[in-house]
Scaffold this active site. Structure first.
Site, PDB file in Angstrom:
ATOM      1  N   GLY A  30      48.521  43.086  54.124  1.00  0.00           N
ATOM      2  CA  GLY A  30      47.723  43.159  52.912  1.00  0.00           C
ATOM      3  C   GLY A  30      46.497  42.320  52.965  1.00  0.00           C
ATOM      4  O   GLY A  30      46.152  41.560  53.665  1.00  0.00           O
ATOM      5  N   HIS A  38      35.815  37.619  41.199  1.00  0.00           N
ATOM      6  CA  HIS A  38      36.160  37.395  39.743  1.00  0.00           C
ATOM      7  C   HIS A  38      35.013  36.567  39.257  1.00  0.00           C
ATOM      8  O   HIS A  38      34.675  35.552  39.598  1.00  0.00           O
ATOM      9  CB  HIS A  38      37.367  36.505  39.599  1.00  0.00           C
ATOM     10  CG  HIS A  38      38.535  37.270  39.696  1.00  0.00           C
ATOM     11  ND1 HIS A  38      38.689  38.579  40.058  1.00  0.00           N
ATOM     12  CD2 HIS A  38      39.886  37.063  39.824  1.00  0.00           C
ATOM     13  CE1 HIS A  38      39.860  38.968  40.470  1.00  0.00           C
ATOM     14  NE2 HIS A  38      40.446  38.071  40.197  1.00  0.00           N
TER      15      HIS A  38
END
Length: 339
Positions: A14, A244
Site C-alpha cells: 500500500g 494535507h
C-alpha cells in the site's frame, strides 16, 4: 557493531507501507531481516529492500515469529485482528490505523511532541501513529503551546485524496482523465466526485454532525498534548494527490506575537518556516510533497480575540504524516527502550 532488528511491514504493497519501507532504507534503520506482509491478493509480489528482492507473504496469525518490530500500514480491521498476535509473538507494533489510537493502554505518539509516551508500549505491545492531519498540526503547535499555552483551536483541513491510499489517488486520476476527454465520471472511493471539487466529508458522520476525521483531530490532539484544549474542526477533501493543508486559528493564555511565533516555529524540530508573504512564499502541497518536515507559514495575529494567531500548515500526509512518524517512533524505541 550496533544491534540489528527484525522488521515486518503489514500492508507493504500500500501507499503508506511502501513509504515506510523507503524511509527505513533512507534513514539507514538497523534492519536485520525484513518481512513484507499483505492480503492474499497481494502475496507473491516481488518488492525490494536496499536492492535485494523480497517476496510479499500472505498475512496470517503465525507471520510474526522472530520479529522485533512490526509496522502496521493496513485497515483498522487488520490491525485489530493481528496486532495482538504480533504482540503475543514478542514483537512491538507501530500501528498507523485508527484502531488503537484512543485506547488508554496504547500510547499515541508524535516524536516532536510527546516522545516520553513511547514508554507506555509495555502495556499492550502497541504504539499508535496519529492521523496525518493530527501529526502535522501537533508538530506545528507544540512549540507555541509550550510558550503560551493554547486554550482553543479552530482548524479547517484541505486533505489530499491519498488519505484513502492508492485507491483515492487512482480515482482522482481517472476522474480528471475522463472529464478532460468528455467521458462520464464514476465515484466509488468517495461519495461524490473529487476532481475539480471540494468534498466536506472525511469519514462518516457521527450523531453530533462531525465526521470521524474531525473528531480525530480533536481527540487525538488532546491525548498527545496532554491538555484539555477546546478544539473544533472541519475536514475537506480537495483535488490534490499528496499533501494535507490546514488553516489553524489558536487562542492562547499568554500573548504571543506573530514575530515570536515565527521564531519558535523556525527552530522547532520537524518544522520548516516558509513565511515571506511579500515574495509570495508560503507553504503549498506541491512543495511539501516528498518532504520530511511540516511547512508552516502565513503566521499572523488574529485581532478578533485577545491572544489569537492564524497559521497555514502543510505536510506530505503519506511521508511525514504516516511513514516518517512511524519510523521516528521506532528509532526512539530502539535507542531508549530496547537496548
Amino acid at each position: 557493531m550496533s544491534k540489528l532488528w527484525n522488521i515486518a511491514v503489514v500492508g507493504a504493497t500500500g501507499a503508506v507501507g511502501e513509504q515506510i519501507i523507503e524511509c527505513l532504507e533512507e534513514r539507514d534503520f538497523p534492519v536485520g531481516t525484513i518481512k513484507y506482509l499483505a492480503g492474499a491478493g497481494s502475496a507473491d509480489q516481488i518488492l525490494e529492500f536496499k536492492g535485494k528482492a523480497v517476496m510479499v507473504e500472505e498475512l496470517n496469525q503465525d507471520s510474526f515469529s522472530g520479529t522485533d518490530i512490526v509496522f502496521f500500514a493496513a485497515e483498522n480491521e487488520i490491525s485489530r485482528e493481528f496486532c495482538p498476535f504480533a504482540s503475543k509473538a514478542g514483537a512491538i507494533c507501530i500501528d498507523s490505523s485508527s484502531a488503537w489510537r484512543m485506547d488508554s493502554d496504547v500510547p499515541l505518539v508524535v516524536p516532536e511532541a510527546n516522545p516520553h509516551a513511547i514508554a507506555g508500549y509495555t502495556r499492550k505491545g502497541i504504539i499508535a501513529n496519529p492521523s496525518p492531519a493530527t501529526i502535522q498540526m501537533v508538530v506545528a503547535l507544540k512549540p507555541l503551546h509550550d510558550f503560551a499555552t493554547i486554550k482553543r483551536i479552530v482548524v479547517s483541513t484541505y486533505e489530499a485524496v491519498s488519505g484513502a491510499g492508492k485507491k483515492g489517488i487512482d480515482e482522482l486520476h481517472g476522474q480528471i482523465t475522463s472529464m478532460l476527454q468528455g467521458l462520464p465520471v464514476d465515484s466509488e472511493v468517495y461519495p461524490h466526485r473529487t476532481a475539480f471539487n471540494c468534498l466536506p466529508q472525511v469519514g462518516v458522520f457521527g450523531d453530533n454532525g462531525y465526521t470521524e476525521e474531525e473528531m480525530k483531530l480533536a481527540n487525538e490532539t488532546r491525548k498527545i498534548m496532554e491538555a484539555e484544549i477546546k478544539i473544533t474542526a472541519t475536514a475537506v477533501f480537495v483535488p490534490v494527490f499528496y499533501g494535507h493543508s490546514e488553516s489553524i486559528n489558536i487562542e492562547t493564555q499568554a500573548r504571543i506575537t506573530a514575530i515570536k511565533a515565527m521564531e519558535l516555529i523556525g527552530r522547532a524540530p520537524g518544522c520548516e518556516l516558509v513565511d515571506d508573504a511579500f515574495n509570495q512564499e508560503y507553504p503549498m502541497p506541491i512543495n511539501a510533497a516528498g518532504q520530511d518536515l511540516v511547512h508552516v507559514g502565513r503566521i499572523r495575529q488574529d485581532d478578533s480575540v485577545e491572544n489569537g494567531l492564524n497559521l497555514w500548515v502543510v505536510a506530505d500526509n503519506i511521508r511525514k504524516g504516516a511513514a516518517i512518524n512511524a519510523v521516528q517512533i521506532a528509532e526512539i524505541l530502539i535507542e531508549k527502550y530496547l537496548k
